[in-house]
Design an enzyme around this catalytic site. Sequence first.
Site, PDB file in Angstrom:
ATOM      1  N   SER A   1       0.855  -1.185   0.000  1.00 46.31           N
ATOM      2  CA  SER A   1       0.000   0.000   0.000  1.00 46.31           C
ATOM      3  C   SER A   1       0.885   1.228   0.000  1.00 46.31           C
ATOM      4  O   SER A   1       2.004   1.207   0.525  1.00 46.31           O
ATOM      5  CB  SER A   1      -0.863   0.001   1.259  1.00 46.31           C
ATOM      6  OG  SER A   1      -1.456   1.250   1.438  1.00 46.31           O
TER       7      SER A   1
ATOM      8  N   TYR B   1      -1.328  -0.725  10.746  1.00 47.34           N
ATOM      9  CA  TYR B   1      -1.431  -1.010   9.309  1.00 47.34           C
ATOM     10  C   TYR B   1      -0.155  -0.593   8.567  1.00 47.34           C
ATOM     11  O   TYR B   1       0.424  -1.380   7.811  1.00 47.34           O
ATOM     12  CB  TYR B   1      -2.646  -0.271   8.732  1.00 47.34           C
ATOM     13  CG  TYR B   1      -2.912  -0.569   7.264  1.00 47.34           C
ATOM     14  CD1 TYR B   1      -3.312  -1.831   6.845  1.00 47.34           C
ATOM     15  CD2 TYR B   1      -2.774   0.425   6.294  1.00 47.34           C
ATOM     16  CE1 TYR B   1      -3.558  -2.109   5.498  1.00 47.34           C
ATOM     17  CE2 TYR B   1      -3.023   0.162   4.943  1.00 47.34           C
ATOM     18  CZ  TYR B   1      -3.412  -1.105   4.554  1.00 47.34           C
ATOM     19  OH  TYR B   1      -3.655  -1.376   3.230  1.00 47.34           O
TER      20      TYR B   1
HETATM   21  N1  LIG Z   1      -8.752  -0.835  -0.836  1.00 44.99           N
HETATM   22  C1  LIG Z   1      -7.708  -0.035  -0.850  1.00 44.99           C
HETATM   23  O1  LIG Z   1      -7.819   1.189  -1.050  1.00 44.99           O
HETATM   24  C2  LIG Z   1      -6.327  -0.588  -0.628  1.00 44.99           C
HETATM   25  C3  LIG Z   1      -5.246   0.300  -0.695  1.00 44.99           C
HETATM   26  C4  LIG Z   1      -3.965  -0.200  -0.514  1.00 44.99           C
HETATM   27  C5  LIG Z   1      -3.760  -1.547  -0.258  1.00 44.99           C
HETATM   28  N2  LIG Z   1      -4.840  -2.379  -0.184  1.00 44.99           N
HETATM   29  C6  LIG Z   1      -4.557  -3.802   0.080  1.00 44.99           C
HETATM   30  O2  LIG Z   1      -5.241  -4.595  -0.882  1.00 44.99           O
HETATM   31  C7  LIG Z   1      -5.458  -5.903  -0.338  1.00 44.99           C
HETATM   32  C8  LIG Z   1      -6.903  -6.296  -0.606  1.00 44.99           C
HETATM   33  O3  LIG Z   1      -7.749  -5.456   0.156  1.00 44.99           O
HETATM   34  P1  LIG Z   1      -9.185  -4.985  -0.300  1.00 44.99           P
HETATM   35  O4  LIG Z   1      -9.176  -3.501  -0.330  1.00 44.99           O
HETATM   36  O5  LIG Z   1      -9.616  -5.733  -1.483  1.00 44.99           O
HETATM   37  O6  LIG Z   1     -10.033  -5.367   1.010  1.00 44.99           O
HETATM   38  P2  LIG Z   1     -11.224  -6.402   1.248  1.00 44.99           P
HETATM   39  O7  LIG Z   1     -12.314  -6.208   0.262  1.00 44.99           O
HETATM   40  O8  LIG Z   1     -11.556  -6.241   2.702  1.00 44.99           O
HETATM   41  O9  LIG Z   1     -10.553  -7.814   0.992  1.00 44.99           O
HETATM   42  C9  LIG Z   1      -9.650  -8.348   1.911  1.00 44.99           C
HETATM   43  C10 LIG Z   1      -9.563  -9.845   1.709  1.00 44.99           C
HETATM   44  O10 LIG Z   1      -8.629 -10.349   2.678  1.00 44.99           O
HETATM   45  C11 LIG Z   1      -9.265 -11.393   3.390  1.00 44.99           C
HETATM   46  N3  LIG Z   1      -8.779 -11.498   4.758  1.00 44.99           N
HETATM   47  C12 LIG Z   1      -8.829 -10.562   5.732  1.00 44.99           C
HETATM   48  N4  LIG Z   1      -8.354 -11.076   6.879  1.00 44.99           N
HETATM   49  C13 LIG Z   1      -8.013 -12.369   6.612  1.00 44.99           C
HETATM   50  C14 LIG Z   1      -7.498 -13.435   7.377  1.00 44.99           C
HETATM   51  N5  LIG Z   1      -7.270 -13.293   8.679  1.00 44.99           N
HETATM   52  N6  LIG Z   1      -7.252 -14.615   6.790  1.00 44.99           N
HETATM   53  C15 LIG Z   1      -7.530 -14.797   5.482  1.00 44.99           C
HETATM   54  N7  LIG Z   1      -8.044 -13.837   4.694  1.00 44.99           N
HETATM   55  C16 LIG Z   1      -8.285 -12.642   5.269  1.00 44.99           C
HETATM   56  C17 LIG Z   1     -10.732 -11.033   3.399  1.00 44.99           C
HETATM   57  O11 LIG Z   1     -11.495 -12.179   3.701  1.00 44.99           O
HETATM   58  P3  LIG Z   1     -13.008 -12.074   4.262  1.00 44.99           P
HETATM   59  O12 LIG Z   1     -13.847 -11.751   3.040  1.00 44.99           O
HETATM   60  O13 LIG Z   1     -13.261 -13.442   4.813  1.00 44.99           O
HETATM   61  O14 LIG Z   1     -13.008 -10.987   5.271  1.00 44.99           O
HETATM   62  C18 LIG Z   1     -10.910 -10.542   1.975  1.00 44.99           C
HETATM   63  O15 LIG Z   1     -11.076 -11.621   1.087  1.00 44.99           O
HETATM   64  C19 LIG Z   1      -5.107  -5.804   1.144  1.00 44.99           C
HETATM   65  O16 LIG Z   1      -3.813  -6.335   1.344  1.00 44.99           O
HETATM   66  C20 LIG Z   1      -5.103  -4.313   1.405  1.00 44.99           C
HETATM   67  O17 LIG Z   1      -4.252  -3.941   2.478  1.00 44.99           O
HETATM   68  C21 LIG Z   1      -6.113  -1.942  -0.364  1.00 44.99           C
END
Ligand SMILES: NC(=O)c1ccc[n+]([C@@H]2O[C@H](COP(=O)([O-])OP(=O)(O)OC[C@H]3O[C@@H](n4cnc5c(N)ncnc54)[C@H](OP(=O)(O)O)[C@@H]3O)[C@@H](O)[C@H]2O)c1
Length: 371
Positions: free
Chosen positions: A198, A226
Amino acid sequence: MCSESVSLKTMKKKDGLSWIDWMRGWVNVTQEILFQRIMASHLHNPLPLPSLNHLTCIVTGSTSGIGSETARQLAEAGAHVVMAVRNIKAAYELIQQWQTKWSASGKGLPLNIEAMELELLSLDSVVRFSNAWNARLAPLHVLINNAGMFAMGGAQRFSKDGNEQHMQVNHLAPALLSLLLLPSLIRASGSRIINVSSVIHYVGFVDPNDMNVVSGERKFSSLIGYSSSKLAQVMFNNILFKKLPIETGISVVSLSPGVVQTNGTRDLPRFIQELYSAWPYFIFSPQEGCRSSLFSATDPQVLQHYHKLKTNEKSVCTLFISQNCKPTNCSEEAHNVETASKVWEKTLEMICLPLDVVERLIEGQEVPINL
Ligand SMILES: NC(=O)c1ccc[n+]([C@@H]2O[C@H](COP(=O)([O-])OP(=O)(O)OC[C@H]3O[C@@H](n4cnc5c(N)ncnc54)[C@H](OP(=O)(O)O)[C@@H]3O)[C@@H](O)[C@H]2O)c1
């Protein structure tokens, strides 16, 4: 004037990051929030993918957001996709929806996609997943460490392994997964470990002696949890990049997906959510947000950039792909080799692996894990 800038450079904030790096970090974050769409305006949406019939890809956290979009698009391009998820039922419901739409589109054979259980809050679960996968003796071409958490505003919480939850889910468990899957990645020759980091890692600081932020030196906040975990992930992968001999054929990439509307942003402060809903222009959809993951996982240019870095002895950081699918620099702090080496060592201690784990796995030796 000169002494002022010297003192700004060396003066540390209470959390350990220098003021100048902290300010630079926030400039990067603000730029990404305001200008990501302009910076990425050259990219198609969705990102066009070649035929990926020859690839097997594991995508963690593929039940929602960026991960789910990544898994679906890889499968639609022909890859064998393994959804590594904690909620198997949700994964199979998604697979069913995707199969139904795909067969209705008449585009070809059913998608080659399956789900396997992986709970990153349990290091035991990571070991079980890796053992089950390695037992297939099949090559693994792409591992996408996508799953992550940001419990915005939440209190400090710990996994049953005793680690601060952001540190475990975003860094320690994916680090264990990457290392334990090395035998399958080596088997593929020309494989990639992709780490969804990120832009927030630019404002992160990791104290290798206090990865779980429990010493009292720093006051815990979810932002500290984070950002430190995302920086630790980048630093660890910078050392993995240095340690993996070119002959293994494994590339290690970190990336930023941009600011993306997903379940991960549901805890953002109300004013930021209102800003986004007032000007949805600024925030990426998951389809836009998965482009840097798909690019890093499949584009041949990535291997060229990686090879250039790998063959330059002066490189201290692995390839970092920005939300606009271009190579960029990871944070100033991530270039700190001394801290990164300590983060590497401390991480191995916390996930109960020996310091020479990479060398042993490359030689085909068994590595004992005593969690
Ligand atoms: N969205 C943004 O703006 C953004 C920006 C920078 C980086 N990111 C990174 O992008 C990645 C994806 O995030 P996202 O935005 O798509 O969020 P999201 O929609 O909340 O997806 C997160 C995924 O990770 C899974 N997860 C969370 N905790 C877990 C655990 N303990 N064990 C196994 N799986 C777990 C969740 O599973 P469940 O569905 O079961 O909860 C979900 O499938 C993350 O690494 C996040 O830090 C996102």
